[in-house]
Design an enzyme around this catalytic site. Structure first.
Site, PDB file in Angstrom:
ATOM      1  N   TRP A 140      -5.890   1.487  -1.264  1.00 25.94           N
ATOM      2  CA  TRP A 140      -4.995   2.028  -2.274  1.00 25.94           C
ATOM      3  C   TRP A 140      -4.240   0.873  -2.967  1.00 25.94           C
ATOM      4  O   TRP A 140      -4.860  -0.079  -3.376  1.00 25.94           O
ATOM      5  CB  TRP A 140      -4.074   3.104  -1.696  1.00 25.94           C
ATOM      6  CG  TRP A 140      -4.796   4.385  -1.380  1.00 25.94           C
ATOM      7  CD1 TRP A 140      -4.997   4.954  -0.155  1.00 25.94           C
ATOM      8  CD2 TRP A 140      -5.457   5.275  -2.308  1.00 25.94           C
ATOM      9  NE1 TRP A 140      -5.740   6.121  -0.248  1.00 25.94           N
ATOM     10  CE2 TRP A 140      -6.038   6.341  -1.566  1.00 25.94           C
ATOM     11  CE3 TRP A 140      -5.631   5.264  -3.699  1.00 25.94           C
ATOM     12  CZ2 TRP A 140      -6.759   7.377  -2.160  1.00 25.94           C
ATOM     13  CZ3 TRP A 140      -6.350   6.310  -4.300  1.00 25.94           C
ATOM     14  CH2 TRP A 140      -6.894   7.338  -3.535  1.00 25.94           C
ATOM     15  N   SER A 141      -2.941   0.927  -3.047  1.00 21.57           N
ATOM     16  CA  SER A 141      -2.235  -0.073  -3.860  1.00 21.57           C
ATOM     17  C   SER A 141      -2.163  -1.461  -3.230  1.00 21.57           C
ATOM     18  O   SER A 141      -1.615  -2.384  -3.861  1.00 21.57           O
ATOM     19  CB  SER A 141      -0.830   0.418  -4.204  1.00 21.57           C
ATOM     20  OG  SER A 141      -0.902   1.420  -5.200  1.00 21.57           O
ATOM     21  N   MET A 142      -2.705  -1.654  -2.037  1.00 18.50           N
ATOM     22  CA  MET A 142      -2.889  -3.028  -1.563  1.00 18.50           C
ATOM     23  C   MET A 142      -3.832  -3.772  -2.511  1.00 18.50           C
ATOM     24  O   MET A 142      -3.805  -5.003  -2.587  1.00 18.50           O
ATOM     25  CB  MET A 142      -3.445  -3.051  -0.145  1.00 18.50           C
ATOM     26  CG  MET A 142      -2.498  -2.494   0.899  1.00 18.50           C
ATOM     27  SD  MET A 142      -2.867  -3.017   2.590  1.00 18.50           S
ATOM     28  CE  MET A 142      -4.553  -2.461   2.813  1.00 18.50           C
ATOM     29  N   THR A 143      -4.645  -3.005  -3.247  1.00 20.50           N
ATOM     30  CA  THR A 143      -5.521  -3.587  -4.267  1.00 20.50           C
ATOM     31  C   THR A 143      -4.716  -4.361  -5.306  1.00 20.50           C
ATOM     32  O   THR A 143      -5.203  -5.348  -5.874  1.00 20.50           O
ATOM     33  CB  THR A 143      -6.328  -2.477  -4.959  1.00 20.50           C
ATOM     34  OG1 THR A 143      -6.964  -1.674  -3.967  1.00 20.50           O
ATOM     35  CG2 THR A 143      -7.368  -3.042  -5.905  1.00 20.50           C
ATOM     36  N   LYS A 144      -3.500  -3.926  -5.580  1.00 20.59           N
ATOM     37  CA  LYS A 144      -2.655  -4.621  -6.557  1.00 20.59           C
ATOM     38  C   LYS A 144      -2.441  -6.081  -6.155  1.00 20.59           C
ATOM     39  O   LYS A 144      -2.417  -6.979  -7.003  1.00 20.59           O
ATOM     40  CB  LYS A 144      -1.318  -3.904  -6.705  1.00 20.59           C
ATOM     41  CG  LYS A 144      -1.422  -2.526  -7.355  1.00 20.59           C
ATOM     42  CD  LYS A 144      -0.073  -1.842  -7.421  1.00 20.59           C
ATOM     43  CE  LYS A 144      -0.122  -0.587  -8.297  1.00 20.59           C
ATOM     44  NZ  LYS A 144      -0.960   0.492  -7.756  1.00 20.59           N
TER      45      LYS A 144
END
Length: 411
Positions: A140-144
């Site tokens: 999820w937003s660890m992709t950021k």
């Protein structure tokens, strides 16, 4: 079979092609039935609609390649190996006036997998709910934080002149939108000022929820394309407002300046020099040829490879004897842009910082963490399946992560 039975069977068979699509369409929530029609099978749309639900997310979050078109990020070359000296988690943590053992945290905080590294050594590695070392988990937003690292690599490569360049220099398609006049640095810091409320009320969808539905569930638009017409809400650089569209624009930037796909640049500048042991993958917002990698929240990797990413940051940008990103970038990425407030502290270049601590973390929806503490030389990766919008379990998890960081296993 009698003639009469053949007639009945034949009549039923003739009815099925006309009836099945109607019945299948009725399975779709009303929000998916409106708007542009989708080529995504109805059953897949329904599963994507429910993938975050508490009764299926433990499975969905580690099987995203069964739900989406994906683009592989290949690993290659020698693997960065870590010594393994497993120790029992003989520490506890305090939360809400009570004390719990580390073992209790596994179930209390909905853990699919957990890895704790101390001084570059794996001291804890746990897989639960049918997962194992080959399972690739949705970040999820660890992709950021991965996208941020790619921006750092593009800057070092000279593909980006300066973080203070306006984004329209590279993406002229955004001229006239809320992004006109916004710098790359301001986007990295989630201070773009564009009008995009990160609210996912799918029953009453606003701009963010509608973009999720159309791009990720139905695949009828590209997620980043909402940036073309987005309005401005506040002056760029002044107000922190977390929004995935900002990171989607950064992914579009990487695609443009690298001249290829985000996945290809991720493989070349991060996944290969990181010494990963397995391929990663992005989920896509459409079929190849039209779809883009969901660079704001769509990366999937094994538990150990998420840990390699964290250890690289802890090592100041070095991994497997190779320079992945500059030490200056690592320092800047973890520096809060404004005052540290709230449970997560502050925000740097797509990394959350911990208040009153040098620790910082990549954090993803419903309990995904790559937690890095330079003070104790600790990396903790926790991959979870929180119930949606459960702030209490988020707070308990932060207490657990801080305790895991402070833990000193027996020699």
């Amino acid at each position: 079979m009698t003639f009469a039975i053949r007639l009945v069977v034949g009549a039923l068979a003739a009815m099925l092609p006309a009836q099945v699509p109607v019945l299948a369409q009725q399975q779709l929530p009303a929000q998916l039935q409106s708007g542009a029609s989708s080529d995504v099978p109805v059953a897949t749309q329904v599963m994507r609609w429910h993938m975050n639900d508490a009764d299926v997310n433990s499975f969905a979050f580690r099987n995203m390649d069964q739900l989406f078109t994906t683009r592989t990020v290949a690993h290659s070359g020698s693997t960065w190996t870590f010594p393994k000296v497993e120790r029992p988690m003989d520490f506890s943590y305090a939360f809400d006036g009570k004390t719990f053992t580390a073992q209790q945290a596994l179930e209390r905080t909905y853990t699919n997998a957990l890895l704790i590294m101390k001084d570059g050594r794996i001291v804890t590695e746990i897989y639960r709910n049918g997962s194992n070392e080959r399972t690739r988990f949705m970040g999820w937003s660890m992709t950021k934080s991965i996208t941020s690292t790619l921006v750092g690599a593009a800057l070092a490569d000279g593909l980006i002149g300066s973080l203070d360049d306006q984004i329209v220099k590279y993406l002229p398609e955004l001229k006239g939108s809320g992004y006109d006049g916004v710098t790359i640095r301001q986007i990295l810091q989630m201070r773009s000022g564009v009008d995009y409320e990160e609210r996912y009320d799918f029953a009453n969808p606003g701009i963010a929820a509608s973009n999720h539905i159309n791009a990720l569930v139905k695949n009828v638009v590209r997620f980043a394309d909402a940036a073309r017409t987005i309005k401005r809400k506040s002056k760029p650089g002044e107000v922190f407002a977390y929004k995935t569209i900002d990171t989607a624009v950064l992914g579009w930037l990487i695609e443009r300046v690298s001249g290829g796909s985000v996945a290809a640049y991720t493989a070349r500048k991060l996944w290969e020099p990181l010494g990963t042991e397995a391929d990663g993958f992005y989920i896509m917002d459409g079929q190849p040829g039209t779809g883009r990698e969901f660079s704001g929240a769509g990366y999937n990797a094994t538990l150990r490879d998420w840990a390699r990413f964290g250890q690289m940051m802890l090592n100041g940008g070095m991994a497997n004897g190779k320079r992945v990103v500059s030490e200056e970038w690592v320092t800047a990425a973890q520096a809060p842009a404004g005052q540290e407030t709230g449970p997560e502290g502050g925000y740097g270049y797509q990394w959350w910082t911990m208040g009153n601590s040098p620790a910082y973390s990549a954090i993803g929806l419903q309990g995904q963490y790559v937690y890095i503490d330079p003070a104790s030389k600790t990396v903790v990766v926790k991959l979870s399946y929180f119930p949606p919008q459960d702030d209490v379990v988020s707070q308990e998890t932060l207490a657990f992560l801080a305790a895991a960081s402070a833990w000193k296993p027996a020699p």
